[in-house]
Write an enzyme that holds these catalytic residues in place. Sequence first.
Site, mmCIF file in Angstrom:
data_model
loop_
_atom_site.group_PDB
_atom_site.id
_atom_site.type_symbol
_atom_site.label_atom_id
_atom_site.label_comp_id
_atom_site.label_asym_id
_atom_site.label_seq_id
_atom_site.Cartn_x
_atom_site.Cartn_y
_atom_site.Cartn_z
ATOM 1 C CB CYS A 66 -0.973 -0.018 1.185
ATOM 2 S SG CYS A 66 -0.192 0.095 2.802
ATOM 3 N NE ARG A 67 1.039 8.517 0.564
ATOM 4 C CZ ARG A 67 1.565 9.256 1.542
ATOM 5 N NH1 ARG A 67 1.443 8.896 2.808
ATOM 6 N NH2 ARG A 67 2.214 10.366 1.245
#
Length: 114
Positions: A66-67
């Site tokens: 994810c980020r």
Amino acid sequence: MNFAPLPSVDVATVPADGLVLDVREDDEWAAGHVEGALHVPISDFVSRFGEVTEAVSEGHRAYVMCRVGGRSAQVTQYLVQQGIDAVNVEGGMLAWDGAGRPMVTDNGSPAFVL
């Protein structure tokens, strides 16, 4: 209750041909992603779980991203509980970008991490 430590890897150890599972939302994906990654936003994850098992069933390990690593940690934990070989990519796309690993966009514009 004891939980096993979450399996995780550094971005540098993700093989170029590894199955990257990107669980970020559509706008984050559009800004920049790993070429060839499977995009299944965490908000759609349960309804699209079959796509994930199909991709991983070929004996691949899933490198979940994810980020920064929070959402991917949740997904990795879920996959491991389902008996799937999955690892959380530490630092997520920010670490990927910081390590100079390649990113692409679907429209050819410069890729960045949103």
